[in-house]
Write a protein that holds these residues in place. Structure first.
Motif, PDB file in Angstrom:
ATOM      1  N   GLU A  94      16.977  87.710  30.613  1.00 29.34           N
ATOM      2  CA  GLU A  94      18.296  87.130  30.381  1.00 29.34           C
ATOM      3  C   GLU A  94      18.535  85.934  31.296  1.00 29.34           C
ATOM      4  OE1 GLU A  94      21.545  89.952  30.277  1.00 29.34           O
ATOM      5  OE2 GLU A  94      20.138  91.604  29.923  1.00 29.34           O
ATOM      6  N   ASN A  95      19.601  85.198  30.987  1.00 28.33           N
ATOM      7  CA  ASN A  95      19.961  84.053  31.824  1.00 28.33           C
ATOM      8  C   ASN A  95      20.808  84.511  33.005  1.00 28.33           C
ATOM      9  OD1 ASN A  95      18.594  81.993  30.599  1.00 28.33           O
ATOM     10  ND2 ASN A  95      20.242  81.495  29.177  1.00 28.33           N
ATOM     11  N   ILE A  96      20.177  85.238  33.897  1.00 30.57           N
ATOM     12  CA  ILE A  96      20.806  85.665  35.147  1.00 30.57           C
ATOM     13  C   ILE A  96      19.883  85.221  36.279  1.00 30.57           C
ATOM     14  CG2 ILE A  96      21.580  87.617  36.537  1.00 30.57           C
ATOM     15  CD1 ILE A  96      22.097  89.154  33.972  1.00 30.57           C
ATOM     16  N   ILE A  97      20.441  84.529  37.253  1.00 29.92           N
ATOM     17  CA  ILE A  97      19.638  84.048  38.376  1.00 29.92           C
ATOM     18  C   ILE A  97      20.200  84.583  39.683  1.00 29.92           C
ATOM     19  CG2 ILE A  97      18.823  81.967  37.207  1.00 29.92           C
ATOM     20  CD1 ILE A  97      21.015  80.405  38.671  1.00 29.92           C
ATOM     21  N   ALA A  98      19.317  84.805  40.634  1.00 27.90           N
ATOM     22  CA  ALA A  98      19.705  85.244  41.974  1.00 27.90           C
ATOM     23  C   ALA A  98      19.261  84.164  42.951  1.00 27.90           C
ATOM     24  CB  ALA A  98      19.053  86.583  42.315  1.00 27.90           C
ATOM     25  N   ILE A  99      20.212  83.679  43.753  1.00 28.36           N
ATOM     26  CA  ILE A  99      19.963  82.584  44.679  1.00 28.36           C
ATOM     27  C   ILE A  99      20.253  83.064  46.099  1.00 28.36           C
ATOM     28  CG2 ILE A  99      20.616  80.238  45.358  1.00 28.36           C
ATOM     29  CD1 ILE A  99      19.378  80.261  42.635  1.00 28.36           C
ATOM     30  N   ALA A 100      19.295  82.891  47.000  1.00 26.39           N
ATOM     31  CA  ALA A 100      19.498  83.244  48.403  1.00 26.39           C
ATOM     32  C   ALA A 100      19.817  81.975  49.181  1.00 26.39           C
ATOM     33  CB  ALA A 100      18.258  83.919  48.976  1.00 26.39           C
ATOM     34  N   ALA A 101      21.011  81.926  49.758  1.00 24.93           N
ATOM     35  CA  ALA A 101      21.429  80.792  50.569  1.00 24.93           C
ATOM     36  C   ALA A 101      21.744  81.309  51.967  1.00 24.93           C
ATOM     37  CB  ALA A 101      22.645  80.099  49.954  1.00 24.93           C
ATOM     38  N   THR A 102      20.795  81.183  52.861  1.00 26.58           N
ATOM     39  CA  THR A 102      20.896  81.700  54.229  1.00 26.58           C
ATOM     40  C   THR A 102      21.116  83.213  54.184  1.00 26.58           C
ATOM     41  OG1 THR A 102      21.991  79.600  54.743  1.00 26.58           O
ATOM     42  CG2 THR A 102      21.767  81.176  56.523  1.00 26.58           C
ATOM     43  N   ASN A 103      22.315  83.698  54.536  1.00 32.92           N
ATOM     44  CA  ASN A 103      22.564  85.146  54.509  1.00 32.92           C
ATOM     45  C   ASN A 103      23.384  85.566  53.301  1.00 32.92           C
ATOM     46  OD1 ASN A 103      24.916  83.871  55.454  1.00 32.92           O
ATOM     47  ND2 ASN A 103      25.602  85.744  56.482  1.00 32.92           N
ATOM     48  N   ASN A 104      23.598  84.663  52.361  1.00 34.75           N
ATOM     49  CA  ASN A 104      24.391  84.959  51.167  1.00 34.75           C
ATOM     50  C   ASN A 104      23.490  85.083  49.945  1.00 34.75           C
ATOM     51  OD1 ASN A 104      27.021  84.733  52.446  1.00 34.75           O
ATOM     52  ND2 ASN A 104      26.619  82.539  52.562  1.00 34.75           N
ATOM     53  N   LEU A 105      23.796  86.064  49.100  1.00 33.45           N
ATOM     54  CA  LEU A 105      23.094  86.218  47.830  1.00 33.45           C
ATOM     55  C   LEU A 105      24.075  85.909  46.706  1.00 33.45           C
ATOM     56  CD1 LEU A 105      20.549  87.130  46.236  1.00 33.45           C
ATOM     57  CD2 LEU A 105      21.555  89.418  46.185  1.00 33.45           C
ATOM     58  N   TYR A 106      23.762  84.901  45.917  1.00 29.11           N
ATOM     59  CA  TYR A 106      24.593  84.529  44.765  1.00 29.11           C
ATOM     60  C   TYR A 106      23.881  84.966  43.493  1.00 29.11           C
ATOM     61  CZ  TYR A 106      27.013  81.425  48.062  1.00 29.11           C
ATOM     62  OH  TYR A 106      27.715  80.921  49.130  1.00 29.11           O
ATOM     63  N   ILE A 107      24.630  85.597  42.601  1.00 32.78           N
ATOM     64  CA  ILE A 107      24.094  85.974  41.295  1.00 32.78           C
ATOM     65  C   ILE A 107      24.940  85.296  40.234  1.00 32.78           C
ATOM     66  CG2 ILE A 107      23.563  87.869  39.724  1.00 32.78           C
ATOM     67  CD1 ILE A 107      23.268  89.691  42.143  1.00 32.78           C
ATOM     68  N   PHE A 108      24.312  84.420  39.470  1.00 29.77           N
ATOM     69  CA  PHE A 108      25.004  83.663  38.429  1.00 29.77           C
ATOM     70  C   PHE A 108      24.465  84.069  37.070  1.00 29.77           C
ATOM     71  CE2 PHE A 108      24.806  80.661  42.108  1.00 29.77           C
ATOM     72  CZ  PHE A 108      26.151  80.715  42.427  1.00 29.77           C
ATOM     73  N   GLN A 109      25.364  84.019  36.080  1.00 32.89           N
ATOM     74  CA  GLN A 109      24.963  84.413  34.732  1.00 32.89           C
ATOM     75  C   GLN A 109      25.335  83.359  33.713  1.00 32.89           C
ATOM     76  OE1 GLN A 109      26.710  87.962  33.285  1.00 32.89           O
ATOM     77  NE2 GLN A 109      25.482  88.029  31.442  1.00 32.89           N
ATOM     78  N   ASP A 110      24.483  83.289  32.720  1.00 29.29           N
ATOM     79  CA  ASP A 110      24.608  82.491  31.534  1.00 29.29           C
ATOM     80  C   ASP A 110      24.612  81.033  31.813  1.00 29.29           C
ATOM     81  OD1 ASP A 110      26.360  82.839  28.399  1.00 29.29           O
ATOM     82  OD2 ASP A 110      24.261  82.978  28.889  1.00 29.29           O
ATOM     83  N   ARG A 111      24.955  80.267  30.873  1.00 30.82           N
ATOM     84  CA  ARG A 111      24.163  79.150  30.463  1.00 30.82           C
ATOM     85  C   ARG A 111      24.423  77.861  31.197  1.00 30.82           C
ATOM     86  NH1 ARG A 111      27.040  77.212  25.233  1.00 30.82           N
ATOM     87  NH2 ARG A 111      29.137  77.666  25.816  1.00 30.82           N
ATOM     88  N   VAL A 112      23.344  77.131  31.350  1.00 31.52           N
ATOM     89  CA  VAL A 112      23.384  75.775  31.906  1.00 31.52           C
ATOM     90  C   VAL A 112      22.592  74.894  30.977  1.00 31.52           C
ATOM     91  CG1 VAL A 112      22.668  74.290  33.796  1.00 31.52           C
ATOM     92  CG2 VAL A 112      23.603  76.544  34.289  1.00 31.52           C
ATOM     93  N   ASN A 113      23.199  73.823  30.534  1.00 31.47           N
ATOM     94  CA  ASN A 113      22.484  72.840  29.736  1.00 31.47           C
ATOM     95  C   ASN A 113      22.171  71.639  30.614  1.00 31.47           C
ATOM     96  OD1 ASN A 113      22.600  74.283  27.294  1.00 31.47           O
ATOM     97  ND2 ASN A 113      24.710  73.636  26.974  1.00 31.47           N
ATOM     98  N   PRO A 114      20.944  71.488  31.054  1.00 28.78           N
ATOM     99  CA  PRO A 114      20.627  70.404  31.977  1.00 28.78           C
ATOM    100  C   PRO A 114      20.972  69.036  31.393  1.00 28.78           C
ATOM    101  CG  PRO A 114      18.831  71.967  31.881  1.00 28.78           C
ATOM    102  CD  PRO A 114      19.766  72.358  30.795  1.00 28.78           C
ATOM    103  N   GLU A 115      21.575  68.220  32.221  1.00 27.59           N
ATOM    104  CA  GLU A 115      21.906  66.855  31.863  1.00 27.59           C
ATOM    105  C   GLU A 115      21.195  65.916  32.814  1.00 27.59           C
ATOM    106  OE1 GLU A 115      26.091  66.653  32.075  1.00 27.59           O
ATOM    107  OE2 GLU A 115      26.446  68.040  30.418  1.00 27.59           O
ATOM    108  N   THR A 116      21.076  64.696  32.406  1.00 27.48           N
ATOM    109  CA  THR A 116      20.380  63.719  33.234  1.00 27.48           C
ATOM    110  C   THR A 116      21.093  63.536  34.545  1.00 27.48           C
ATOM    111  OG1 THR A 116      19.664  62.580  31.231  1.00 27.48           O
ATOM    112  CG2 THR A 116      19.527  61.344  33.289  1.00 27.48           C
TER     113      THR A 116
END
Length: 451
Positions: free
Chosen positions: A428-450
């Motif tokens: 699925e479109n769920i990502i986990a991002i570690a930023a120093t001591n913080n864990l971010y979990i984001f869901q659903d969609r990103v349409n990359p733009e230039t």
């Protein structure tokens, strides 16, 4: 009482941003279903998050996917402790370098975790019943006097509060002289590899006292050392294939059917260097910090300091795709060398369909690239975006030309805020991002733009 005008003011911003070294997240990994997410930190701890099934079901009923990716703490345990190598008089950090989940075979889950020297296999299981009615033990577990037992009873299982038990099942030690940087579970489900700076070993999950050395690049004279191993991974389908990357920017694909010792690679992937662009920093920024097979097994994704590259296993002349992650830093390499940021090791990941890649950057930025269009988007992980239903905001680093509102200058980037570790849900479109001591979990969609 009124506040004393001369009393010291508490700097709440400092307290909020203060981070102890032990709390810094050092690895992130989803299991094969995506229902569990494990993180390791520099303090040797592993925290497992579980996706809430109830919230997922409710959100599907009302047609809202906004909360279906909610993860809550499932279990926390101490995986590694600080140690000391008395032979070399070196301290061994407890920092968790990598976590890898094993394919689930039964109700329990198994994962591998490693620090610089020792790999451990952990069993994660649930218990919601407890046995009662022992014949030889009392309710507190103490042995009874046999002379007081006048009858026999059949023990029964009684419901109890759910408990999550984490137990070490295997400890794989004494396999590495140098620092372990990678572990990878084989598709056969029985073996795994562990790689350090100069060697790669293969282990059987059931045998802890010996391993097989499959790559050894240590020269007879250490003064002749020109490169080190930076990452290694097994092929997702073929158990005999694996790849490892080096500090020279090369990738070597090895086939264990050809030889037990894979010092001679099957294929070498290398991008020819432009002599005109060579500088003092060329070898440093070309070092591969991460390598990942695509889910299909056809491609390789690598990350060096400035770029992410996609390689086709059928084409070893050079990468088939190159994405500039933060090319604007090329003019800052001297200052990045002085503050050691140039040695940061960024990871990279594929989405479930291999159509989008993701990798990290500075200032808590991370980048996604659509492989079909070649376009990329820069996103920021920050506290406001962690609120429910908050939309990730796109960011742009100003490098020249017309400046837009909200653009950030290169000199304004915070190089202490870096996203090195991340993971993408396997389906699925769920990502986990570690930023120093913080864990971010984001869901659903990103349409990359230039960008």
């Amino acid at each position: 009482m009124g506040e004393d005008a001369e009393s010291p003011k508490i700097n709440h911003t400092f307290l909020r941003d203060y981070v102890t070294e032990a709390d810094v997240i050092s690895t992130v990994e989803f299991n094969q279903t995506g229902d569990l997410l494990a993180t390791g930190d520099k303090g040797g701890r592993v925290v497992i998050f579980q996706r809430e099934i109830d919230s997922k079901g409710e959100s599907e009923e009302v047609g809202d996917i906004g909360d279906s990716g909610e993860y809550n703490v499932y279990s926390t345990f101490q995986s590694h402790e600080p140690d000391f190598d008395y032979l070399k008089s070196l301290e061994i950090e407890e920092k968790i370098n990598k976590i890898r989940w094993l394919p689930q075979q039964n109700a329990a889950h198994f994962l591998l975790s490693t620090n610089d020297k020792t790999v451990k296999l952990w069993k994660v299981s649930e218990r919601d019943k407890r046995p009662e009615g022992y014949n030889l033990k009392d309710e507190e577990g103490r042995l009874k006097d046999i002379s007081t037992i006048t009858s026999l009873q059949v023990p029964v299982l009684k419901p109890t509060d759910l408990m999550v038990e984490v137990r070490p099942r295997r400890v794989f030690s004494n396999g590495h002289t140098y620092h372990v940087n990678s572990i990878s579970v084989n598709s056969d489900g029985e073996t795994y590899l562990s790689a350090d700076d100069l060697r790669i070993n293969m282990w059987h999950l059931g045998i802890t006292d010996r391993s097989f050395n499959i790559v050894d690049i240590k020269p007879a004279n250490m003064e002749d050392l020109t490169e080190v191993i930076t990452a290694a991974e097994f092929h997702p389908q073929h158990c005999h294939l694996f790849v490892y990357s080096s500090s020279k920017g090369t990738l070597r694909l090895c086939d264990m059917r050809a030889s037990a010792l894979c010092d001679k690679h099957t294929k070498l992937f290398e991008e020819p260097e432009d002599p005109g662009s060579r500088s003092f920093f060329s070898e440093i920024i070309s070092s591969v910090s991460d390598v990942k097979f695509s889910h299909s097994g056809r491609y390789l994704l690598t990350r060096d300091y400035l770029t992410a590259k996609v390689w086709d296993l059928h084409m070893d002349k050079g990468p088939v795709e190159t994405y500039q992650v933060h090319e604007y830093l090329r003019s800052k390499l001297c200052s990045l060398y002085e503050n050691d940021c140039i040695f940061d090791k960024f990871e990279c990941v594929w989405n479930s369909s291999d159509s989008v890649i993701m990798t990290g950057a500075y200032n808590n930025f991370f980048r996604m690239f659509d492989r079909e269009t070649g376009r990329g988007v820069t996103l920021e992980a920050w506290r406001e975006s962690s609120k429910p239903r908050a939309v990730l905001r796109t960011r742009r680093v100003y490098t020249g030309g017309k400046r837009r509102r909200g653009d950030m200058g290169v000199d304004s980037l915070d190089f202490t805020k870096k996203i090195l570790h991340m993971a993408w849900h396997p389906s699925e479109n769920i990502i986990a991002i570690a930023a120093t001591n913080n864990l971010y979990i984001f869901q659903d969609r990103v349409n990359p733009e230039t960008q």
